[in-house]
Design an enzyme around this catalytic site. Structure first.
Site: not given
Ligand code: URA
Length: 236
Positions: A102
């Site tokens: 993310d």
């Molecule tokens: N899980 C998440 O919620 N975000 C990420 O970036 C990776 C795994």
């Protein structure tokens, strides 16, 4: 078939950025089929023998890059600021990220040109561990650890057993997943009434960030590449 540009090929093989390998070529240290080639734009015939500083180069077909993604970058080509901007100097055209992080998450993000490797690393059947460091709004509990071990339902499907390690301060935890569903870490904690405030991927299968600084990028070493192939049952 014209073959691949020499500077592109050398960069793809992990010898450095386009600029660096251009310098290497112009300095006369690269031979193609035994002949010194000074033009970085020279088109290398397929299967031609390469030597760099007198040593034969195994023309590996694939490039794998390890990026220490800083927060604030998007795992996308289309949206910005894009993680691809951090791969400058490497030929990014054929590189795909192995899973996504993310925008607000940071840590290990692998890119590869190898489609089958990408598929195996992301498919839950191969159970490749993804290890995360997480800071939470509320302290995690042993009940959370048991629930994650048993699997919880996201979109009506149970997650694979996940290992939650509570440290001395249960606001900070380590979570190891065997799959990579959309926003999985955040959604798992949300399902337990908690919230993720900070997220960093520490490891992917046999790979770790080591001392790569945030924003840093480097090709995998041959040892890392071998271990990664082994982890998903691919021949090196
Ligand atoms: N899980 C998440 O919620 N975000 C990420 O970036 C990776 C795994």
């Amino acid at each position: 078939m014209r073959g691949e540009r020499l500077d592109r090929l050398l960069a793809r093989l992990g010898l450095g950025s386009r600029k660096e390998v251009g310098r290497l070529v112009r300095s006369g240290r690269v031979r193609v089929e035994g002949q010194v080639v000074l033009d970085p734009g020279f088109h290398v015939p397929e299967r031609a023998g390469l030597e760099v500083e007198g040593r034969p180069l195994a023309t590996r077909r694939h490039l794998h890059l390890l990026l220490h993604k800083p927060a604030g970058y998007v795992t996308s080509r289309k949206e910005g600021p894009s993680v691809y901007a951090l791969l400058q100097g490497f030929p990014t055209r054929d590189l795909s990220p192995v899973g996504r992080l993310d925008k607000d998450a940071e840590g290990l993000l692998l890119f590869t040109t190898h489609g089958e490797l990408l598929h195996r690393l992301t498919h839950p059947r191969h159970k490749v561990e993804k290890r995360y460091l997480v800071r939470l709004l509320h302290p995690a509990t042993e009940a959370d650890a048991r629930a994650f071990q048993e699997g919880i339902f996201l979109d009506g499907e149970r997650t694979l057993p996940a290992r939650l390690r509570l440290g001395e301060d249960p606001i900070w935890v380590e979570l190891t997943l065997l799959e990579g569903r959309f926003h999985q870490v955040k959604r798992m904690f949300r399902a337990r009434g908690n919230r993720v405030l900070y997220l960093k991927r520490l490891g992917l299968g046999p790979l770790t960030l080591g001392d790569l600084p945030p924003g840093g990028v480097r090709p995998l070493t041959p040892e890392e590449e071998g271990a990664l192939y082994l982890a998903v049952g691919l021949a090196p």
